[in-house]
Scaffold this motif. Sequence first.
Motif, short mmCIF file in Angstrom:
data_model
loop_
_atom_site.label_atom_id
_atom_site.label_comp_id
_atom_site.label_asym_id
_atom_site.label_seq_id
_atom_site.Cartn_x
_atom_site.Cartn_y
_atom_site.Cartn_z
N GLY A 104 0.82 -1.21 0.00
CA GLY A 104 0.00 0.00 0.00
C GLY A 104 0.85 1.26 0.00
O GLY A 104 2.08 1.22 -0.10
N THR A 105 0.18 2.38 0.11
CA THR A 105 0.80 3.71 0.08
C THR A 105 0.91 4.26 1.49
O THR A 105 -0.06 4.21 2.25
CB THR A 105 -0.05 4.67 -0.78
N VAL A 106 2.06 4.80 1.83
CA VAL A 106 2.25 5.48 3.11
C VAL A 106 1.94 6.96 2.88
O VAL A 106 2.39 7.56 1.91
CB VAL A 106 3.68 5.30 3.64
N TYR A 107 1.15 7.53 3.80
CA TYR A 107 0.76 8.95 3.73
C TYR A 107 1.48 9.68 4.86
O TYR A 107 1.36 9.30 6.03
CB TYR A 107 -0.75 9.10 3.86
N LEU A 108 2.19 10.74 4.50
CA LEU A 108 2.98 11.47 5.47
C LEU A 108 2.53 12.93 5.50
O LEU A 108 2.52 13.60 4.47
CB LEU A 108 4.46 11.40 5.06
N VAL A 109 2.12 13.40 6.67
CA VAL A 109 1.82 14.81 6.89
C VAL A 109 3.06 15.41 7.53
O VAL A 109 3.52 14.93 8.56
CB VAL A 109 0.59 15.01 7.80
N THR A 110 3.62 16.44 6.89
CA THR A 110 4.87 17.01 7.38
C THR A 110 4.64 18.31 8.12
O THR A 110 3.68 19.01 7.85
CB THR A 110 5.84 17.27 6.22
#
Length: 195
Positions: free
Chosen positions: A189-195
């Motif tokens: 799957g896709t990793v979602y990163l909020v920076t």
Amino acid sequence: DSRSGYDVWSALVGELDARSPDLILFSGDAVMFGHVQTEWETFFEQGASLLTKVPMVAAHGNHEANSVTYYSQVALPGDEENYSLDYGHAHVTVLNDTPLNTSDLSGKIADFLSADLAANASAPWKFVMHHRPTYSSSTSHGSDETLRALWAPIFDANDVDLVLNGHDHNYERSKPMKGNAAQASPADGTVYLVT
């Protein structure tokens, strides 16, 4: 999101500079008011020690407000809103998730995203960057359900590895996601990163 926090931006620039980065991926909201030139001057003055020697790839944030001042500050590929580039083994796709015409989210931007990722299917790493988070647990803004419904299926279909977002002024990293469900490994799957 360095807007209204140029002292923090300056401190981060110092930390980044000490680590000698090759590339900066900036997920938007550089300034509070995108149409005010003096804000841009402050942003660039505070970042000068780094930005004079390291390229920065920027996504448009809602505070940039699609202003001519924003587009006068940056020189980005393509239409400067939605574009892609290769950096080493990574293919990076950048999207404007606050276009002047919101129907573009499901129209020309989604079409660009699909075509770009399909054309770069063999890239070892596929990253997408846009401002508003697809997944976020923040109580400030939280997940953008519209973007998730429109774009996450495209990310899933094209095996995107990482999606970078800002907007929520916090740090979050999701489990690998596919079909709106957590997966066992990043290969699934896709990793979602909020920076």
